[in-house]
Scaffold this active site. Structure first.
Site, short mmCIF file in Angstrom:
data_model
loop_
_atom_site.label_atom_id
_atom_site.label_comp_id
_atom_site.label_asym_id
_atom_site.label_seq_id
_atom_site.Cartn_x
_atom_site.Cartn_y
_atom_site.Cartn_z
N ASP A 32 -10.55 4.13 -1.54
CA ASP A 32 -11.17 3.08 -0.72
C ASP A 32 -12.68 2.98 -0.90
OD1 ASP A 32 -8.61 2.93 0.18
OD2 ASP A 32 -9.12 3.05 2.31
N ASP A 39 0.84 -1.20 0.00
CA ASP A 39 0.00 0.00 0.00
C ASP A 39 0.88 1.26 0.00
OD1 ASP A 39 -2.01 1.86 0.40
OD2 ASP A 39 -2.91 0.82 2.11
C1 GLA Z 1 -5.50 2.24 2.75
C2 GLA Z 1 -5.99 1.09 1.89
C3 GLA Z 1 -7.03 0.30 2.65
C4 GLA Z 1 -6.41 -0.24 3.93
C5 GLA Z 1 -5.86 0.92 4.77
C6 GLA Z 1 -5.07 0.42 5.96
O1 GLA Z 1 -6.51 3.17 3.01
O2 GLA Z 1 -6.51 1.58 0.68
O3 GLA Z 1 -7.50 -0.79 1.85
O4 GLA Z 1 -5.41 -1.16 3.62
O5 GLA Z 1 -4.99 1.73 3.99
O6 GLA Z 1 -4.47 1.45 6.70
#
Ligand code: GLA
Length: 401
Positions: free
Chosen positions: A219, A149
């Protein structure tokens, strides 16, 4: 002779590219990965016990046997590094190797999460400067899947290439490639999941640096507007997906938040049409029979997992109505297609009704149709057959010439 061998080499390279970038990518994710991830429900609270409970429930509910095999720990498992720089899990996860052994003993696979930056999105330890070491630690633990990520690496990019978007993107590609190489070096097959929210049209370059799946958007959250916005924004991306490399419109919210039955069905349908990774995100200790039936509908899963590996795309849009079509593997020379007709509007039901628009998907005249969620054959139908859909609802068909 020389020219000939060069042409052969280029041909081989193009063939390898067309099939998903080489051997490492081919050994995993030949169909869209299926499993469960801790973030959508547990977020920062997830513990070793939650993962063990989930593993038990994936088995006892039948989800494992329906295909949900990856159990993925998202952010907040990370502890500090030891004197040798080796990453430790924190107090919520006392023994990662033992947890992996437990998950494996259930016939499941274990996934983990990190960032190319100094910190993860929840401000835990990231992998910057420790890529090879972390990949080796994951391999030693028995990890089968890594979600990587971007998070704080965005800051690193801006700092190292200020006011230079192309330079920043190059750093991003290199960071993802670095972890790819680190994984390959361990010799352990791992699904490599990119999470950088679709930046720089990741579908164009992700497979070239080892991605088995890549998030295409920001997200998801557990409401219809956000879910449907993300799902619909996958239009046009079908050509980038195929065995070993998939567009990822984010993890499922089926069973979370205030999504009602109709909306859960629409969510599951849209993701199946998109050949999306099916990574459930609900709390299995409280799963209702209704949610279980939606997540485990065999025919819907079969559409997502179809061996042809073609992502569906939008073929018709008018007002609140959209039709998406997904080619399926030929059955004894009968080309078939999954067709989903959506009502994204608010009329409940929308009495105008909507027809199939068969020409838009390359059919002439009538087709033989089966209503997948209803489990009912509709016989031969044409465009004059009208579907009346509830608000936020869908009808999912498999049609044959
Ligand atoms: C980001 C990702 C999410 C999750 C969070 C965790 O927002 O897009 O899917 O993994 O981080 O902190």
């Amino acid at each position: 002779m020389r020219i000939w061998s060069k042409a052969l080499h280029v041909g081989w390279l193009l063939a390898a590219m067309g099939t998903g970038m080489g051997a490492a990518a081919q050994t995993v994710a030949s169909t869209p990965p299926m499993g469960w991830n801790s973030w959508n429900f547990f977020a920062g609270k997830v513990t070793d016990k939650d993962i063990r409970d989930t593993a038990d429930l994936l088995v006892s509910t039948g989800m494992r046997d329906a295909g949900y095999v990856y159990v993925n720990i998202d952010d907040t498992w990370e502890g500090k590094r030891d004197a040798q720089g080796r990453i430790q899990s924190n107090e919520k996860f006392p023994d990662m190797k033992a947890l992996a052994d437990y998950v494996h003993s259930k016939g499941l696979k274990l996934g983990i999460y990190s960032s190319p930056g100094p910190q993860t999105c929840a401000r835990f330890e990231g992998s910057l400067g420790h890529e090879e070491q972390d990949a080796q630690t994951y391999a030693d633990w028995g990890i089968d899947y890594l979600k990587y990520d971007l998070c704080s690496y965005g800051g690193v990019m801006r700092q190292q290439a200020p006011n230079d978007i192309a330079g920043q993107y190059k750093l991003m590609h290199e960071a993802y490639e670095k972890m790819h190489q680190a994984i390959v070096k361990t010799g352990r097959p791992m699904v490599y999941s990119f999470c950088q929210y679709g930046m720089d049209s990741v579908w164009q370059w992700g497979p070239g640096v080892g991605a088995n799946l890549w998030r295409t958007t920001g997200d998801i959250s557990a409401n219809f507007d956000r879910m449907s916005l993300i799902g619909r924004s996958q239009a046009g991306l079908a050509k980038y997906a195929g065995p070993g490399h998939w567009n990822d419109p984010d993890m499922l919210e089926v069973g979370n938040g205030r999504l009602n039955h109709v909306e859960n069905v629409t969510h599951m349908t849209l993701w199946a049409m998109l050949a999306a990774p099916l990574i459930a995100g609900n709390n299995l200790t409280q799963m209702t029979p209704d949610v279980a039936a939606i997540l485990m509908n065999k025919d819907v899963i079969a559409i997502d997992q179809d061996a042809l590996g073609k992502q569906g795309d939008r073929v018709f849009a008018e007002g609140p109505f959209e039709i998406w079509a997904k080619p399926l593997k030929d059955e004894a020379g009968h080309p078939s297609m999954a067709v989903a007709i959506f009502n994204f509007g608010e009329s409940d039901p929308d009495l105008r009704g909507v027809g199939l628009h068969l020409k838009e998907m390359g059919f002439n005249g009538q087709v033989t149709a089966r209503d997948v969620w209803a489990g009912k054959d509709l016989g031969r139908i044409g465009d004059d057959y009208k579907f009346i859909l509830p608000k936020h609802g869908v009808v999912l068909l498999v049609v044959k010439r």
